[in-house]
Design a protein around this motif. Structure first.
Motif, short mmCIF file in Angstrom:
data_model
loop_
_atom_site.label_atom_id
_atom_site.label_comp_id
_atom_site.label_asym_id
_atom_site.label_seq_id
_atom_site.Cartn_x
_atom_site.Cartn_y
_atom_site.Cartn_z
N PRO A 89 35.97 39.60 29.35
CA PRO A 89 34.70 39.69 30.06
C PRO A 89 34.82 40.57 31.29
O PRO A 89 35.87 40.66 31.91
CB PRO A 89 34.40 38.23 30.45
CG PRO A 89 35.75 37.58 30.48
CD PRO A 89 36.57 38.26 29.42
N GLU A 90 33.73 41.23 31.62
CA GLU A 90 33.71 42.06 32.83
C GLU A 90 33.77 41.15 34.06
O GLU A 90 33.13 40.10 34.11
CB GLU A 90 32.43 42.89 32.86
CG GLU A 90 32.36 43.96 31.77
CD GLU A 90 33.37 45.06 31.98
OE1 GLU A 90 33.77 45.27 33.15
OE2 GLU A 90 33.78 45.69 31.00
N PRO A 91 34.57 41.55 35.08
CA PRO A 91 34.63 40.73 36.29
C PRO A 91 33.26 40.64 36.96
O PRO A 91 32.49 41.59 36.98
CB PRO A 91 35.63 41.50 37.18
CG PRO A 91 36.43 42.35 36.23
CD PRO A 91 35.48 42.70 35.11
N GLU A 92 32.97 39.48 37.52
CA GLU A 92 31.71 39.28 38.22
C GLU A 92 31.87 39.63 39.70
O GLU A 92 32.99 39.85 40.19
CB GLU A 92 31.27 37.82 38.07
CG GLU A 92 30.98 37.43 36.63
CD GLU A 92 30.49 35.99 36.54
OE1 GLU A 92 30.46 35.31 37.60
OE2 GLU A 92 30.15 35.56 35.43
N ALA A 93 30.75 39.70 40.40
CA ALA A 93 30.79 40.02 41.83
C ALA A 93 31.55 38.94 42.59
O ALA A 93 31.46 37.75 42.28
CB ALA A 93 29.37 40.15 42.37
N CYS A 94 32.31 39.37 43.58
CA CYS A 94 33.11 38.43 44.37
C CYS A 94 32.21 37.51 45.18
O CYS A 94 31.25 37.96 45.84
CB CYS A 94 34.03 39.18 45.31
SG CYS A 94 35.27 40.23 44.49
N ALA A 95 32.48 36.23 45.12
CA ALA A 95 31.77 35.28 45.98
C ALA A 95 32.31 35.41 47.41
O ALA A 95 33.46 35.79 47.63
CB ALA A 95 31.95 33.86 45.47
N ALA A 96 31.46 35.09 48.39
CA ALA A 96 31.86 35.23 49.80
C ALA A 96 33.10 34.39 50.10
O ALA A 96 33.99 34.80 50.85
CB ALA A 96 30.70 34.82 50.71
#
Length: 223
Positions: A89-96
């Motif tokens: 899977p494509e990496p998701e946006a980094c959480a804060a």
């Protein structure tokens, strides 16, 4: 001589009579056989039992096709499961909460002619890879002295850009090029000014960096 001739004639006649009787018996037997044969054909009609006489094709023996065997999900068969195509899977946006930001200076004390060089360090402290924008559109460097904000990188920023990178879990990245603070006070309306007020020497300053919604702890230095 006459007696012998009579005798031979009698024998000859008897032989002919015997042959004639035998012939009649044989003819009678043939006729009787033919008659009985005709009667049997008429009554039994054996041709009706032949498969090709009635005009209909004989029924063909049907053979069940070989059954198709499908492997079951469980069991001790020899069939091996078909491997399924898997894609990462494509990496998701980094959480804060997965990002740790730190302010970086090349020194903690600067002489009269030494301008501070400023940078930032970003670490993915989460357990999975993620994507984050580290471009100048979301960067901000801020220098303050107490409650007085002396300088902001966003006041005179030119041509901000986005730069998306994938941070592996535990990976740390740093600024490619350091920003140089010219030790002056900044305002968004004095970017083209030839002279701006200089920061006082002998004071302690704090550098704080921000990347989007993530901010660092202050890093102190003196001029």
């Amino acid at each position: 001589m006459s007696a012998k001739r009579r005798s031979s004639k009698v024998v000859y006649r008897r032989r002919r009579l015997a042959v004639g009787c035998l012939t009649l018996i044989l003819l009678a037997a043939v006729v009787i056989g033919i008659v009985f044969g005709i009667r049997w054909l008429i009554t039994e009609k054996p041709w009706e039992n032949l498969p090709f006489v009635s005009g209909e094709p004989a029924a063909e023996e049907t053979v069940d096709p070989t059954p198709t065997v499908y492997p079951t999900a469980r069991g001790g068969g020899d069939a091996e499961p078909t491997p399924e195509a898997t894609e990462e899977p494509e990496p998701e946006a980094c959480a804060a909460g997965a990002l740790e930001l730190a302010a970086v200076t090349n020194k903690t004390e600067y002489g009269a002619d030494d301008d501070p060089k400023l940078a930032m360090s970003l670490t993915n402290v989460g357990g999975v890879d993620c994507v984050v924008n580290v471009g100048t559109t979301v960067q901000r460097f801020e220098i303050s002295s107490g409650a007085d904000v002396r300088w902001r990188s966003s006041d005179c920023q030119a041509d901000p850009t986005d730069q998306w990178v994938t941070l592996e879990a535990g990976q740390t990245v740093k600024s490619e090029e350091a920003l140089v603070w010219d030790r002056t006070r900044s305002y968004d309306n004095t970017c083209d000014a030839d002279e701006r007020p200089s920061a006082p020497a002998g004071a302690t300053y704090n550098l704080t960096v921000t990347l989007g919604e993530v901010s660092s702890e202050p890093r102190s230095f003196t001029l």
